[in-house]
Motif scaffolding. Structure first.
Motif, mmCIF file in Angstrom:
data_model
loop_
_atom_site.group_PDB
_atom_site.id
_atom_site.type_symbol
_atom_site.label_atom_id
_atom_site.label_comp_id
_atom_site.label_asym_id
_atom_site.label_seq_id
_atom_site.Cartn_x
_atom_site.Cartn_y
_atom_site.Cartn_z
ATOM 1 N N VAL A 86 0.860 -1.184 0.000
ATOM 2 C CA VAL A 86 0.000 0.000 0.000
ATOM 3 C C VAL A 86 0.898 1.236 0.000
ATOM 4 O O VAL A 86 1.680 1.445 0.940
ATOM 5 N N ASN A 87 0.811 2.042 -1.039
ATOM 6 C CA ASN A 87 1.592 3.279 -1.150
ATOM 7 C C ASN A 87 0.678 4.472 -0.873
ATOM 8 O O ASN A 87 -0.405 4.585 -1.460
ATOM 9 N N VAL A 88 1.111 5.374 0.006
ATOM 10 C CA VAL A 88 0.350 6.572 0.339
ATOM 11 C C VAL A 88 1.105 7.783 -0.193
ATOM 12 O O VAL A 88 2.273 8.004 0.169
ATOM 13 N N VAL A 89 0.441 8.561 -1.053
ATOM 14 C CA VAL A 89 1.089 9.678 -1.741
ATOM 15 C C VAL A 89 0.281 10.955 -1.515
ATOM 16 O O VAL A 89 -0.950 10.934 -1.562
ATOM 17 N N ASN A 90 0.976 12.056 -1.283
ATOM 18 C CA ASN A 90 0.325 13.367 -1.168
ATOM 19 C C ASN A 90 0.639 14.179 -2.415
ATOM 20 O O ASN A 90 1.774 14.596 -2.624
ATOM 21 N N SER A 91 -0.365 14.415 -3.255
ATOM 22 C CA SER A 91 -0.149 15.172 -4.493
ATOM 23 C C SER A 91 -0.745 16.575 -4.424
ATOM 24 O O SER A 91 -0.774 17.280 -5.429
ATOM 25 N N TYR A 92 -1.208 16.979 -3.223
ATOM 26 C CA TYR A 92 -1.890 18.270 -3.124
ATOM 27 C C TYR A 92 -0.900 19.404 -2.870
ATOM 28 O O TYR A 92 0.001 19.288 -2.021
ATOM 29 N N VAL A 93 -1.078 20.497 -3.611
ATOM 30 C CA VAL A 93 -0.255 21.698 -3.434
ATOM 31 C C VAL A 93 -1.164 22.803 -2.889
ATOM 32 O O VAL A 93 -2.015 23.332 -3.608
ATOM 33 N N PRO A 94 -1.016 23.169 -1.616
ATOM 34 C CA PRO A 94 -1.910 24.168 -1.026
ATOM 35 C C PRO A 94 -1.613 25.580 -1.514
ATOM 36 O O PRO A 94 -0.513 25.881 -1.990
ATOM 37 N N THR A 95 -2.607 26.447 -1.380
ATOM 38 C CA THR A 95 -2.424 27.862 -1.702
ATOM 39 C C THR A 95 -1.689 28.539 -0.547
ATOM 40 O O THR A 95 -1.599 27.977 0.553
ATOM 41 N N PRO A 96 -1.169 29.746 -0.747
ATOM 42 C CA PRO A 96 -0.480 30.432 0.344
ATOM 43 C C PRO A 96 -1.350 30.612 1.590
ATOM 44 O O PRO A 96 -0.869 30.449 2.719
ATOM 45 N N SER A 97 -2.633 30.940 1.415
ATOM 46 C CA SER A 97 -3.490 31.127 2.584
ATOM 47 C C SER A 97 -3.747 29.804 3.297
ATOM 48 O O SER A 97 -3.867 29.767 4.532
ATOM 49 N N GLN A 98 -3.804 28.704 2.544
ATOM 50 C CA GLN A 98 -3.972 27.392 3.162
ATOM 51 C C GLN A 98 -2.715 26.975 3.921
ATOM 52 O O GLN A 98 -2.805 26.338 4.973
ATOM 53 N N PRO A 112 -2.085 19.768 11.492
ATOM 54 C CA PRO A 112 -2.096 20.134 10.075
ATOM 55 C C PRO A 112 -2.834 19.080 9.247
ATOM 56 O O PRO A 112 -2.555 17.886 9.372
ATOM 57 N N PRO A 113 -3.788 19.488 8.420
ATOM 58 C CA PRO A 113 -4.668 18.532 7.736
ATOM 59 C C PRO A 113 -3.947 17.473 6.905
ATOM 60 O O PRO A 113 -4.255 16.286 7.011
ATOM 61 N N ALA A 114 -3.015 17.890 6.051
ATOM 62 C CA ALA A 114 -2.352 16.930 5.163
ATOM 63 C C ALA A 114 -1.551 15.907 5.961
ATOM 64 O O ALA A 114 -1.610 14.701 5.704
ATOM 65 N N ASP A 115 -0.799 16.373 6.952
ATOM 66 C CA ASP A 115 0.002 15.460 7.768
ATOM 67 C C ASP A 115 -0.888 14.496 8.539
ATOM 68 O O ASP A 115 -0.590 13.300 8.646
ATOM 69 N N THR A 116 -1.983 15.022 9.094
ATOM 70 C CA THR A 116 -2.893 14.189 9.873
ATOM 71 C C THR A 116 -3.561 13.141 8.993
ATOM 72 O O THR A 116 -3.684 11.972 9.376
ATOM 73 N N LEU A 117 -3.978 13.539 7.796
ATOM 74 C CA LEU A 117 -4.623 12.602 6.884
ATOM 75 C C LEU A 117 -3.633 11.534 6.410
ATOM 76 O O LEU A 117 -3.978 10.342 6.356
ATOM 77 N N MET A 118 -2.426 11.918 6.061
ATOM 78 C CA MET A 118 -1.423 10.953 5.623
ATOM 79 C C MET A 118 -1.148 9.921 6.710
ATOM 80 O O MET A 118 -1.045 8.714 6.443
ATOM 81 N N SER A 119 -1.041 10.374 7.946
ATOM 82 C CA SER A 119 -0.794 9.465 9.064
ATOM 83 C C SER A 119 -1.940 8.474 9.228
ATOM 84 O O SER A 119 -1.723 7.274 9.424
ATOM 85 N N MET A 120 -3.184 8.971 9.145
ATOM 86 C CA MET A 120 -4.341 8.090 9.287
ATOM 87 C C MET A 120 -4.380 7.040 8.183
ATOM 88 O O MET A 120 -4.640 5.855 8.438
ATOM 89 N N LEU A 121 -4.119 7.439 6.948
ATOM 90 C CA LEU A 121 -4.156 6.503 5.826
ATOM 91 C C LEU A 121 -3.116 5.403 6.002
ATOM 92 O O LEU A 121 -3.381 4.219 5.697
ATOM 93 N N LYS A 122 -1.943 5.743 6.486
ATOM 94 C CA LYS A 122 -0.892 4.745 6.704
ATOM 95 C C LYS A 122 -1.265 3.800 7.837
ATOM 96 O O LYS A 122 -0.886 2.620 7.824
#
Length: 239
Positions: free
Chosen positions: A43-55, A65-75
């Motif tokens: 199972v490979n978990v990849v983050n391809s999202y590029v946030p905007t400056p305000s995000q 932080p949303p991306a880090d938290t989501l990546m951790s949960m998926l793994k």
């Protein structure tokens, strides 16, 4: 003069006592939830999202932080059951943002399955969103607490929605377990003295792995929905 000298330390103590300590936030951890075992070897978990400056700015103030938290949960939750094939989990978006006095957030996850020879054999997507009014106190701690709460809400929704979409669109790729192996795994977790994510029994009529498979790591099942939650109760989710 003596009265003034004695009064100064008291004023200093009173000033210190009136300062509230900074709030603390527990990391959002989902390892206590049963894993979703997929019939693949990797199972490979990849983050391809590029946030905007305000995000980016909002995420920097978020204790989770949303991306880090989501990546951790998926793994933690998506695990291989050992059969030939590969699963690729891609985070398409995962953000919180402050837009004109409103806190908004969204998460989208794609799951692609491929056979051992690289042919695509399955796909599903889970997407959730939520919003709330931003605090108007001007206090940074209030904003951090609101962002943390919004991320926690998104994660609760994603845990339910991701499982729902996998069960709905690729049930044959789930490695279920029977009731005997469920009980054995739960007992093993209790014996270890730690909180374990015990696998659940498969729905009626679904073929399951033998009880011995659970002991070898190949029999854990897809978890039930979070308490009090389900696709029909998730405000702001999309299917």
């Amino acid at each position: 003069m003596k009265r003034l000298v004695f009064a100064l330390p008291l004023l200093a103590l009173a000033s210190c006592g009136s300062t509230s300590p900074a709030p603390s936030f527990k990391p959002l951890d989902y390892s206590y939830l049963p894993p979703i075992l997929l019939k693949v070897s990797q199972v490979n978990v990849v983050n391809s999202y590029v946030p905007t400056p305000s995000q980016v700015q909002a995420a920097s103030m978020d204790p989770a932080p949303p991306a880090d938290t989501l990546m951790s949960m998926l793994k933690q939750r998506l695990q291989p059951a050992g059969q030939p094939g590969t699963a690729t989990v891609t985070v398409q978006n995962a953000y919180v943002d402050n837009v004109n006095g409103n806190l908004v957030g969204a998460m989208t996850v794609d799951l692609n399955l491929a056979s051992a020879d690289g042919r695509s054999t399955g796909f599903t997507e889970a997407s959730v969103s939520a919003s709330q009014t931003a605090p108007d106190s001007g206090n940074a701690d209030d904003l951090r607490a609101a962002l943390y709460g919004l991320t926690k809400r998104l994660m609760t929704q994603m845990n339910v929605q991701l499982q729902y979409q996998i069960q709905k669109n690729m049930p044959n790729w789930i490695s279920w377990t029977n009731s005997a192996s469920t009980a054995a795994a739960a007992a093993a977790g209790d014996a270890g003295g730690a909180v374990q994510a015990a696998p659940l029994a498969a729905p009626p009529g679904v073929a399951t792995a033998p009880a011995s498979a659970a002991k070898s790591g190949g029999g854990n099942g897809v978890p039930n929905y979070l308490p009090g939650a389900g696709p029909a109760t998730l405000g702001g989710t999309q299917q």
